[in-house]
Enzyme design. Structure first.
Site, PDB file in Angstrom:
ATOM      1  N   TRP A  50       0.605  -0.989   0.123  1.00  0.00           N
ATOM      2  CA  TRP A  50       0.328   0.293   0.308  1.00  0.00           C
ATOM      3  C   TRP A  50       0.915   1.451  -0.306  1.00  0.00           C
ATOM      4  CZ3 TRP A  50      -0.706   4.530   3.821  1.00  0.00           C
ATOM      5  CH2 TRP A  50      -1.732   5.048   3.080  1.00  0.00           C
ATOM      6  N   HIS A  51       1.877   1.111   1.105  1.00  0.00           N
ATOM      7  CA  HIS A  51       3.060   2.393   0.524  1.00  0.00           C
ATOM      8  C   HIS A  51       3.636   2.770  -0.523  1.00  0.00           C
ATOM      9  CE1 HIS A  51       2.916   2.210   4.795  1.00  0.00           C
ATOM     10  NE2 HIS A  51       2.471   3.011   4.966  1.00  0.00           N
ATOM     11  N   GLY A  52       3.560   2.061  -1.207  1.00  0.00           N
ATOM     12  CA  GLY A  52       4.628   2.022  -3.304  1.00  0.00           C
ATOM     13  C   GLY A  52       4.760   0.339  -3.266  1.00  0.00           C
TER      14      GLY A  52
END
Lengths: 420, 495
Positions: B327-329
């Site tokens: 989700w962060h990247g």
């Protein structure tokens, strides 16, 4: 810390009717006024935190005891050929940070005038705009340091640079703006509302307006403290040069404009044709993309300021429209090119300065350039030779050089007569 | 528009003044317009994206409720099907904008392993700011309605729930049951809103500008050139990044919460002294709380949570954290960070089982002194375990991560023959943040303890007037003097 956020959600009734924030703001305002009164953290304008092309040029100029006869102004269009030519002329490498004269021009001018000696000072800087040149003229070329003649080499980029957010964004501006009050031109220097707000906030709150100087002073103190508490191990102390090399490698974005002696050399070149033509068409296509009226008119106003200040100080000016390649010229529309030339000529006429259009002189061919705008040393030699020839024949220039000599002689003579 | 920009310095007071000058009924529309102006100041076209997603969610979610409440069962789709459709639409958009390049790279890599040379199509996709956050808010809303909570009747309320400018770009991820009712509250102006809000904003900016931005220089140098630093240097650099990301994100959250508070709104907290966590599970209760609780409620529990067999529980933990990392990247190193978090959470559970099994846990519990020592030891260990995870998070790529991890693994050996001569951070005297790390890092660690102590003493509940004003004046001075001409974006803007 972050527990403040964990606990601050429960709003509490205040004992005071006025918000604490406004009390804090008022105290900050009063503190700001107090700091302003004692000039807290102020440093001398020439105490530069980082050495750049601009700082070296200013330092050397300030350290001179006498004014040079001729000062050159301009961007890299002037700087590159001037230094490059001297490398060829002296057959020695020229240190860009420390070399601020044109030995070649001095020699040529002497030859064309039958021996008249002139001293020169090169105040051309990378990225210098007319706005920067105006600050140099206004703040530095005055009093005992006023030259007799100013030669300003300009190109269309100086008036039409789309990549420059504002006149305040140049490296020269950062340092030159320390030397005097430029509030009369604030609407031209910071035309965009955010920059203007920034400027006004700086005026309103002393610590903000003087943050560079105060943080510079604070940094020095902290650095001293760190040297005492956590010194560099003696056998790992780096030389100045090595320390900078290490920093540039590890923190390349820090102090991007920094330059120091022994870092940028102009070397003598003997090969014909000269090696390494650089294609900078894409860069200039961006710079010329649109003619922003505010930028153009603003820089023309600064050009007028230079000529006006020079006239007030009896400095004769020669404006030189620098040669550029046809490839570069064609990146501009005919209308914009004409506008640039016409306005430049009109300004020169208005202020009765000498104007020489080197671009239209027919002297320069594509082979004289190292990219689409910068002359290489060979082309630069042609440029300076022609400048020296024209100036030697220019009555206004010669008169300025001699008249000021006479005036200074009289002034000095007058001083001698006064009792000590 | 960045929180640490002059634009925001004009925008926020303008909206604040208008908000309190306008009558009650005009305030929510004003905030909505302001929020769209805020969002569109970046790329106006993406205003349509957030608007379209809001409209779609607003129109479709009531079908979940209708299907759920339908007694005849004659609804076209079941509530679950409607939920699947809505969640899929949201995830599809997130997937297109955030994971298209990553997916193409993966496919290309897979095909090249199979000996197929495939030229992937060239896409021109720019990640819309905040998409990961508002997509998660919409999914939360749909799931909660599916679970029986009421739908939001007002489009404006839902639009402001997702678009509320203080939390729009990087959270905290709000819960609609907490936020939407505030929209109908009749707030009366209180000076406390200004006091508390501005304190948070000043504190947040200080964390960002004074600490995070300076520590960023160290992290940038250390991760770009690990070969130039000794192992102990690398340890300091890893600590520096741990504090950089904390102050960057906690600073952002403070400004977001402070800005919201100026209008009387409360948004959830995101951090609670995370580096004082005494195990990784505790860390996730203190770090990015709004995300970790979202992952718990809408991923971990639907997967089966912990009310299942041990191995299924571990599987659920692993999947949740791996997806949390992604989700962060969209990059392998973010995935690796998530996988690492999943693994250390599983190992921690196994470790607890071992302590129970051997009776050590009981022995520690029964001896207060030993319990205290063990707590301190646990906090230190947890901090270092988290720091190793940050290496994956910060690294440019996996090779870079392994290079740095490799250096960290040799710290004990280097410490055996340690001398200050080994430290490049002492050699580099400019910028001064490098030598200052020797003092700053322990200082920041101690500050966590001090803040925790003050918290225990309930200092923050009623700090003296002079202290509050004094802190604000000091922060104003420091921020004005040390504010750079341009400050980097907040790290979490990229997510």
């Amino acid at each position: 810390m972050e527990t403040a956020q964990a606990n601050s959600t429960s709003l509490r009734p205040s004992r005071f009717k006025v918000a604490k924030f406004f009390a804090a703001l008022a105290i900050f305002g009063a503190l700001s006024a107090g700091l302003s009164a004692i000039k807290f953290g102020a440093v001398s304008p020439d105490d530069f935190p980082v050495n750049t092309w601009t700082s070296w040029a200013i330092k050397e100029f300030q350290s001179r005891k006498t004014a040079p006869d001729v000062v050159f102004l301009g961007s890299s269009l002037m700087l590159v050929p001037l230094d490059g030519v001297d490398a060829d002329f002296t057959d020695k490498r020229i240190d860009g940070a420390l070399h601020h004269k044109s030995l070649f021009f001095e020699d040529k001018f002497g030859k064309y005038t039958g021996g008249q000696k002139v001293s020169t000072y090169n105040f051309a800087l990378p990225g210098e705009m007319p706005s920067d040149a105006a600050l140099i003229t206004k703040f530095l070329l005055k009093g005992q340091k006023a030259p007799k003649v100013l030669v300003y080499g300009v190109g269309p980029r100086d008036f039409i640079d789309n990549t420059l957010p504002s006149p305040a964004a140049t490296d020269p501006f950062r340092y030159l703006s320390r030397f005097g009050d430029w509030s009369d031109r604030v609407s031209l220097i910071v035309p965009e509302w955010q920059e203007r707000l920034n400027y006004e906030l700086g005026h309103l709150f002393y610590p903000y307006g003087n943050r560079q100087q105060i943080s510079q002073s604070a940094n020095k103190k902290v650095a001293g403290l760190l040297d005492a508490i956590v010194p560099c191990p003696p056998d790992r102390v780096l030389s100045f040069k090595d320390a900078i090399a290490l920093r540039r490698k590890l923190v390349p974005e820090h102090n991007p404009f920094e330059i120091n002696p022994d870092e940028c050399f102009f070397r003598p070149v003997t090969e014909t044709p000269r090696p390494g033509f650089a294609d900078n068409v894409a860069e200039y296509a961006k710079r010329y993309k649109t003619l922003k009226k505010e930028t153009f008119e603003g820089q023309m106003q600064f050009m007028a300021d230079i000529l006006s200040t020079a006239r007030d100080r009896n400095i004769h000016v020669m404006v030189v429209a620098m040669p550029i390649t046809e490839v570069n010229r064609k990146l501009l529309s005919d209308a914009n090119w004409e506008l640039y030339k016409t306005r430049l000529r009109a300004l020169a006429d208005h202020y009765e300065t000498s104007f020489y259009d080197m671009h239209d002189s027919g002297l320069f061919a594509f082979e004289d350039f190292q990219d689409t705008v910068h002359l290489h040393a060979g082309g630069g030699a042609k440029l300076l030779d022609e400048m020296a020839r024209v100036m030697a024949k220019d009555t206004a220039t010669i008169t300025a050089l001699q008249a000021r000599d006479d005036a200074q002689d009289k002034q000095l003579a007058g001083r001698k007569e006064q009792p000590l | 528009m960045l929180f640490n920009s002059l634009q925001y310095l004009v925008f926020l007071p303008t909206v604040f003044l208008l908000y309190w000058l306008l009558p009650q009924k005009a305030r929510v529309p004003l905030l909505l317009v302001a929020s769209y102006v805020f969002y569109c100041s970046w790329r106006p076209i993406y205003g349509l994206l957030i608007f379209g997603l809001t409209l779609g969610t607003f129109l479709l979610v009531p079908f979940i409720e209708k299907a759920r409440l339908s007694e005849t069962g004659k609804h076209i789709f079941s509530a679950k099907a409607w939920l699947t459709i809505i969640v899929s639409i949201n995830l599809l958009l997130l997937g297109i904008f955030k994971y298209a390049y990553f997916t193409l790279d993966m496919v290309k890599g897979g095909l090249s392993l199979a000996g197929i040379d495939w030229k992937e199509p060239h896409l021109h996709i720019i990640l819309p700011l905040g998409i990961s956050f508002f997509v998660f808010e919409f999914i939360h809303y749909a799931v909660e309605v599916y679970r029986g909570k009421p739908v939001v009747k007002s489009f404006m309320a839902l639009a402001l729930f997702a678009g509320f400018f203080p939390t729009q770009i990087a959270g905290p991820i709000k819960r609609y049951q907490d936020f939407v009712p505030q929209l109908t509250e009749k707030f009366k102006f209180k000076w406390e809103y200004v006091d508390e809000g501005m304190q948070l904003i000043l504190m947040g900016l200080a964390k960002k500008v004074l600490l995070a931005d300076n520590l960023a220089l160290v992290a940038q140098a250390g991760f770009a050139h690990p070969e130039n630093f000794s192992s102990v240097d690398t340890l300091f650099i890893t600590y520096a990044f741990a504090f950089q990301i904390f102050f960057d994100f906690a600073g952002y959250t403070d400004v977001a919460r402070g800005s919201a508070l100026l209008f009387g709104y409360k948004v959830p907290i995101n951090f609670n002294l995370p580096y004082l966590a005494h195990n990784v599970s505790d860390f996730w209760n203190r770090w990015h709380i709004s995300l970790s609780t979202w992952l718990r409620d809408y991923l971990f529990i639907p997967l089966g949570g912990s009310r299942c067999s041990l191995w299924l529980n571990y599987r659920n933990l692993f999947i949740t954290m791996a997806l949390g990392g992604l989700w962060h990247g969209a990059a392998p190193h973010f995935l690796a960070w998530g996988v690492y978090q999943g693994l250390v959470l599983i190992l921690h559970k196994e470790y607890l089982r071992l302590l129970e099994f051997t009776g050590i846990a009981k022995a520690i519990q029964n001896n207060p002194t030993l319990a205290k020592v063990y707590h301190v030891f646990s906090v230190i260990c947890t901090f270092h375990i988290v720091c190793i995870g940050w290496v994956f998070f910060r690294a440019e790529n996996m090779k870079n991560a392994w290079d740095v991890i490799g250096k960290l693994m040799t710290v004990p050996a280097e410490l055996m023959h340690f001398s200050l001569n080994q430290l490049t951070i002492l050699q580099l005297r400019d910028p001064i943040i490098f030598p200052a790390l020797i003092i700053l890092i322990p200082g920041l660690m101690i500050s966590h303890v001090v803040v925790n102590w003050l918290n225990d003493k309930s200092f923050y509940k009623n700090p003296p007037w002079a202290v509050q004003v004094g802190v604000m004046v000091a922060l104003m001075c420091l921020l004005t003097i040390f504010s750079p001409d341009s400050s980097p974006r907040f790290i979490y803007f990229q997510f």
